[in-house]
Design a protein around this motif. Structure first.
Motif, PDB file in Angstrom:
ATOM      1  N   PHE A 188       5.291  -8.917   2.444  1.00  0.00           N
ATOM      2  CA  PHE A 188       5.378  -7.607   1.821  1.00  0.00           C
ATOM      3  C   PHE A 188       4.015  -7.089   1.350  1.00  0.00           C
ATOM      4  O   PHE A 188       3.793  -5.873   1.324  1.00  0.00           O
ATOM      5  N   MET A 189       3.096  -7.980   0.995  1.00  0.00           N
ATOM      6  CA  MET A 189       1.736  -7.527   0.700  1.00  0.00           C
ATOM      7  C   MET A 189       1.125  -6.874   1.939  1.00  0.00           C
ATOM      8  O   MET A 189       0.449  -5.843   1.844  1.00  0.00           O
ATOM      9  N   LEU A 224       3.584  -2.173  -5.916  1.00  0.00           N
ATOM     10  CA  LEU A 224       4.394  -3.093  -5.120  1.00  0.00           C
ATOM     11  C   LEU A 224       3.553  -4.187  -4.466  1.00  0.00           C
ATOM     12  O   LEU A 224       4.019  -5.316  -4.285  1.00  0.00           O
ATOM     13  N   THR A 225       2.299  -3.879  -4.129  1.00  0.00           N
ATOM     14  CA  THR A 225       1.439  -4.935  -3.583  1.00  0.00           C
ATOM     15  C   THR A 225       1.194  -6.006  -4.640  1.00  0.00           C
ATOM     16  O   THR A 225       1.184  -7.205  -4.335  1.00  0.00           O
ATOM     17  N   ASN A 259       2.476 -11.420  -6.974  1.00  0.00           N
ATOM     18  CA  ASN A 259       2.864 -12.303  -8.062  1.00  0.00           C
ATOM     19  C   ASN A 259       4.270 -12.860  -7.897  1.00  0.00           C
ATOM     20  O   ASN A 259       4.556 -13.961  -8.362  1.00  0.00           O
ATOM     21  N   PHE A 260       5.164 -12.107  -7.253  1.00  0.00           N
ATOM     22  CA  PHE A 260       6.441 -12.671  -6.816  1.00  0.00           C
ATOM     23  C   PHE A 260       6.198 -13.170  -5.399  1.00  0.00           C
ATOM     24  O   PHE A 260       6.823 -12.760  -4.443  1.00  0.00           O
ATOM     25  N   GLY A 261       5.239 -14.046  -5.289  1.00  0.00           N
ATOM     26  CA  GLY A 261       4.783 -14.493  -3.990  1.00  0.00           C
ATOM     27  C   GLY A 261       3.647 -15.487  -4.122  1.00  0.00           C
ATOM     28  O   GLY A 261       3.638 -16.329  -5.031  1.00  0.00           O
ATOM     29  N   GLY A 298      -4.692  -7.528   7.163  1.00  0.00           N
ATOM     30  CA  GLY A 298      -4.852  -8.585   8.155  1.00  0.00           C
ATOM     31  C   GLY A 298      -5.003  -9.957   7.526  1.00  0.00           C
ATOM     32  O   GLY A 298      -4.481 -10.957   8.037  1.00  0.00           O
ATOM     33  N   ILE A 299      -5.710 -10.021   6.420  1.00  0.00           N
ATOM     34  CA  ILE A 299      -5.876 -11.288   5.701  1.00  0.00           C
ATOM     35  C   ILE A 299      -4.526 -11.809   5.210  1.00  0.00           C
ATOM     36  O   ILE A 299      -4.235 -13.009   5.272  1.00  0.00           O
ATOM     37  N   ASN A 300      -3.683 -10.911   4.725  1.00  0.00           N
ATOM     38  CA  ASN A 300      -2.347 -11.315   4.289  1.00  0.00           C
ATOM     39  C   ASN A 300      -1.512 -11.853   5.445  1.00  0.00           C
ATOM     40  O   ASN A 300      -0.702 -12.771   5.266  1.00  0.00           O
ATOM     41  N   CYS A 301      -1.688 -11.288   6.622  1.00  0.00           N
ATOM     42  CA  CYS A 301      -0.992 -11.802   7.810  1.00  0.00           C
ATOM     43  C   CYS A 301      -1.389 -13.258   8.087  1.00  0.00           C
ATOM     44  O   CYS A 301      -0.540 -14.105   8.399  1.00  0.00           O
TER      45      CYS A 301
END
Length: 536
Positions: free
Chosen positions: A382-383, A410-411, A416-418, A489-492
């Protein structure tokens, strides 16, 4: 209940949630409250530092920090934190968690105050002093990561361990929120023209002489919560897992936990001795056996934390620049210095309230229900989604600030829920007791390496592609929009490396690490309100 387990450790694993759990959360959590306050409060005052120390007389625009100074002020604490995580993580396994716990807290208290008292005969002198103290402040903060996580995981029962450890980390959210609130109060108090009609329309972007007090007070306030919990931190006994499995002192472990759990526990000296002589559990960090058992685990915890912190700290430290880019915060020359601090603090406080704090506590509520792996994978996903949602229609958000606030919040919510919570929890669970603090420190240090990349990289990358629109002294960058694409892309990549991290929900620490193997029987744990002997 677990078999082949020391009675004192089984007692901890099976203990019902008691008052000492909440006491430990508050004592360890206040360290993280202070950590977050100290690390992120700098983003509230960097523009003010530029106005005070780098304003050119007669120039129509307020001053800004030169690129090298801005990078140093924003990033030097992370360099100290990285060093502290490695050093104190190692020291926590060598000397014990408690023995070095108070040292890190006092270092944070002293350096928070010293940062606010930074001195010098020139702007360069003040900035050099500030960077010096913030490095050592970061060094103390670094020690709090592996020690707090390890202590809480070793105190907790196995059913709610994830919630307890993540609750300690969740205090970061309140620290970030407190930083914004303190900045709001201090800037408003020093703003002599708060109610004047011309308050926000100042062609020269005035800086009142008292503005120098604002940043100093904001930084020094970070010493208060840590100082208030020092006494209680020193009263915490050493964890039974360190005392029994590392120090090999069965009597002390039983004595300490008998007081904590309010039950009588027998010292199992023979069993502790047997565990100590078990060669299969005596491998070191730089051995083939460690690489075989935990090599991929350590790779997973370090890479995911590294990637997460690039995105998380880039977004958090440079909120003010993103807000300015979309027009949410007016140009500096249209505001007084105190007003600018107030506007930046207001924006960051709203983000903390809407996304940061709720995200932490959603993790606390669900981590022992849906598991660490699921939360981390979901958070990275979701990020990525919301970073793209900010980047693709980027110019739309310049006229829709409410929508931007929702997407941007939301990010942080899913950070933080992540992964921001799970990367802290998992390294405190999956490594052996004698290496637990060290491995958590290594994982956390990888995260801070990512934070350094984020702090220095985003500072330059987010500059406009047009040389005439960059901040003074900065080379052209790729722009905020393209920087958001990079972060997505980093989050991916974070999602990919999450598959190296094992699920630790509902298992005892020794079950996860393969320690404490030997003969033993199941035991029944008495109620905390009674005093009984736990059979071996």
């Amino acid at each position: 209940m677990a078999r082949n387990q020391l009675g004192v450790l089984n007692a901890l694993d099976a203990a019902k949630t008691q008052w000492y759990h909440f006491t430990a959360i508050v004592i360890a959590g206040m360290g993280f409250f202070t950590d977050a306050y100290d690390l992120f409060s700098i983003s509230l005052i960097t523009r003010l530092l530029g106005r005070i120390y780098y304003h050119v007389d007669g120039h129509p625009k307020p001053g800004t920090l030169p690129p090298n100074v801005a990078a140093a002020v924003n990033g030097v604490a992370f360099c100290g934190t990285l060093a502290g995580q490695l050093f104190f993580g190692w020291l926590g396994d060598k000397l014990g968690r408690k023995r070095v716990y108070g040292l890190t807290l006092m270092l944070m208290v002293v350096c928070s105050i010293a940062s606010g008292l930074s001195f010098g005969k020139s702007p360069k002198g003040v900035m050099a002093t500030l960077c010096f103290f913030r490095f050592w402040l970061g060094f103390g903060i670094g020690g709090d990561y592996p020690l707090s996580a390890t202590i809480m995981s070793e105190y907790a029962n196995k059913k709610t361990r994830g919630a307890f450890v993540s609750a300690v980390f969740a205090m970061q959210g309140f620290g970030i929120l407190a930083g914004g609130i303190v900045a709001l109060i201090v800037s408003a108090a020093f703003d002599h023209a708060y109610s004047a009609p011309s308050y926000s329309v100042d062609p020269v972007g005035s800086t009142v002489p008292e503005a120098d007090y604002i940043w100093r007070i904001i930084l020094m306030f970070g010493a208060m919560p840590a100082l208030l919990t020092y006494y209680w931190r020193m009263r915490m006994p050493e964890t039974a897992r360190y005392t029994a499995l590392v120090a090999r002192n069965a009597k002390q472990a039983a004595s300490d936990m008998s007081k904590v759990l309010q039950v009588d526990l027998e010292a199992e000296e023979e069993k502790v001795e047997k565990i100590g002589t078990n060669s299969t559990n005596n491998f070191g960090l730089f051995t083939k056996e460690f690489a075989r058992r935990h090599g991929l685990h350590l790779l997973g915890t370090t890479t995911t934390w590294f990637l997460l912190d690039i995105a998380y700290y880039s977004s958090n430290l440079f909120q003010k620049d993103i807000f300015s880019a979309i027009g949410w915060i007016p140009k500096a020359e249209t505001m007084s210095a105190t007003r600018e601090v107030w506007r930046v603090a207001k924006a960051q406080t709203l983000i903390a309230l809407c996304g940061t704090v709720p995200g932490y506590w959603f993790t606390v509520a669900f981590i022992d229900i849906i598991g660490r792996f699921t939360i981390q994978l979901m958070g990275f996903f979701f990020m990525t989604v919301f970073m793209f949602a900010l980047a693709i229609p980027y110019h739309h958000w310049k006229s829709n600030h409410a929508g931007f606030l929702i997407m941007y919040s939301l990010t942080f919510f899913f950070a933080n829920f992540g992964p921001n919570a799970t990367t802290f929890v998992v390294p405190a669970e999956i490594f052996p007791a004698r290496l637990r603090s060290t491995c958590h420190g290594i994982s956390a240090a990888a995260g801070k390496a990512g934070a350094i990349v984020g702090a220095f990289g985003f500072l330059y990358a987010a500059q406009s592609t047009d040389p005439e629109k960059t901040d003074a002294g900065y080379p052209p960058g790729i722009g905020v929009k393209n920087a958001l694409y990079v972060l997505a892309g980093i989050n991916c990549l974070g999602m990919v490396f999450t598959f190296l991290v094992p699920e630790s929900k509902g298992k005892s620490l020794e079950e996860l690490t393969g320690e404490n193997e030997g003969d033993g029987d199941e035991i029944e744990i008495p109620q905390a309100s009674t005093t009984q002997t736990v059979p071996v």
